[in-house]
Motif scaffolding. Sequence first.
Motif, PDB file in Angstrom:
ATOM      1  N   HIS A 198      27.779  33.323  34.740  1.00  0.00           N
ATOM      2  CA  HIS A 198      27.331  34.536  35.433  1.00  0.00           C
ATOM      3  C   HIS A 198      26.110  34.257  36.306  1.00  0.00           C
ATOM      4  N   GLY A 199      26.110  34.822  37.470  1.00  0.00           N
ATOM      5  CA  GLY A 199      24.938  34.739  38.342  1.00  0.00           C
ATOM      6  C   GLY A 199      24.757  33.417  39.047  1.00  0.00           C
ATOM      7  N   VAL A 248      35.183  29.479  29.033  1.00  0.00           N
ATOM      8  CA  VAL A 248      34.413  29.474  30.271  1.00  0.00           C
ATOM      9  C   VAL A 248      34.346  30.913  30.757  1.00  0.00           C
ATOM     10  N   ILE A 249      33.139  31.469  30.785  1.00  0.00           N
ATOM     11  CA  ILE A 249      32.940  32.864  31.199  1.00  0.00           C
ATOM     12  C   ILE A 249      32.485  32.866  32.653  1.00  0.00           C
ATOM     13  N   THR A 250      33.253  33.534  33.507  1.00  0.00           N
ATOM     14  CA  THR A 250      32.928  33.607  34.931  1.00  0.00           C
ATOM     15  C   THR A 250      32.449  34.992  35.340  1.00  0.00           C
ATOM     16  N   GLY A 251      32.812  36.005  34.602  1.00  0.00           N
ATOM     17  CA  GLY A 251      32.537  37.379  35.021  1.00  0.00           C
ATOM     18  C   GLY A 251      33.666  37.866  35.912  1.00  0.00           C
ATOM     19  N   GLY A 304      35.160  38.400  42.748  1.00  0.00           N
ATOM     20  CA  GLY A 304      35.010  37.307  41.809  1.00  0.00           C
ATOM     21  C   GLY A 304      35.281  35.942  42.400  1.00  0.00           C
ATOM     22  N   VAL A 305      34.313  35.395  43.104  1.00  0.00           N
ATOM     23  CA  VAL A 305      34.491  34.074  43.702  1.00  0.00           C
ATOM     24  C   VAL A 305      34.663  33.017  42.611  1.00  0.00           C
ATOM     25  N   LEU A 306      33.818  33.063  41.582  1.00  0.00           N
ATOM     26  CA  LEU A 306      33.931  32.087  40.496  1.00  0.00           C
ATOM     27  C   LEU A 306      35.232  32.258  39.723  1.00  0.00           C
ATOM     28  N   GLU A 314      39.440  39.552  31.528  1.00  0.00           N
ATOM     29  CA  GLU A 314      39.679  39.018  32.876  1.00  0.00           C
ATOM     30  C   GLU A 314      38.520  38.183  33.400  1.00  0.00           C
ATOM     31  N   GLY A 315      37.373  38.280  32.775  1.00  0.00           N
ATOM     32  CA  GLY A 315      36.206  37.544  33.241  1.00  0.00           C
ATOM     33  C   GLY A 315      35.979  36.232  32.525  1.00  0.00           C
TER      34      GLY A 315
END
Length: 184
Positions: A94-95, A122-125, A141-143, A173-174
């Motif tokens: 995140h961030g 792996v948490i992307t947000g 959500g680019v990541l 989903e994140g």
Amino acid sequence: MAKSIRREAPPATRPPEAGPAPPPAPQSLPDPDRPRSLIDIFRMGEKAPAQRPRHDLAPGPVERLAAQGVRMDAGQHRKMVRGRLAPEARIDLHGMTLAEAHPELIRFVLNAHSAGLRLVLVITGKGKVRDEGGPIPTRTGVLRHQVPRWLQAPPLGPVVLQVSGAHLKHGGEGAYYVYLRRTR
């Protein structure tokens, strides 16, 4: 639905007169030369046709991953996507920008693989909604879109066996489950 009723004429006592032929009954089939309107298509009792989506977007990252198929044990995969397997390690991106997240992801996955871990999270947000309403839709959500590609490309591709969307209790989903190959 009420139908119109025609009265039958009483039986004629005199022979019918030869006169002009009665006009043909209206046909139930539409005239091919006449353009069809929406009213012609809809009939009483039918449901309205479903609306088409506004934009024809490519499938999301989770749908793309699901379409790739299962490369690991099917029973373990079923447990994993239902949230019954606990991840052994996790990283939160995140961030972070793409430039910051990529080396962190590489370091994390390679260290987890060398430590003999099998399942990492792996948490992307989910990403921010940035649709300005223009003619070209923008993805959120680019990541979230980039991480599955990084996990399949070198140097991570050879150590990653399966990437799947995470269960709701692990981020939904994140987040992604990353199932690593065994160390040799």
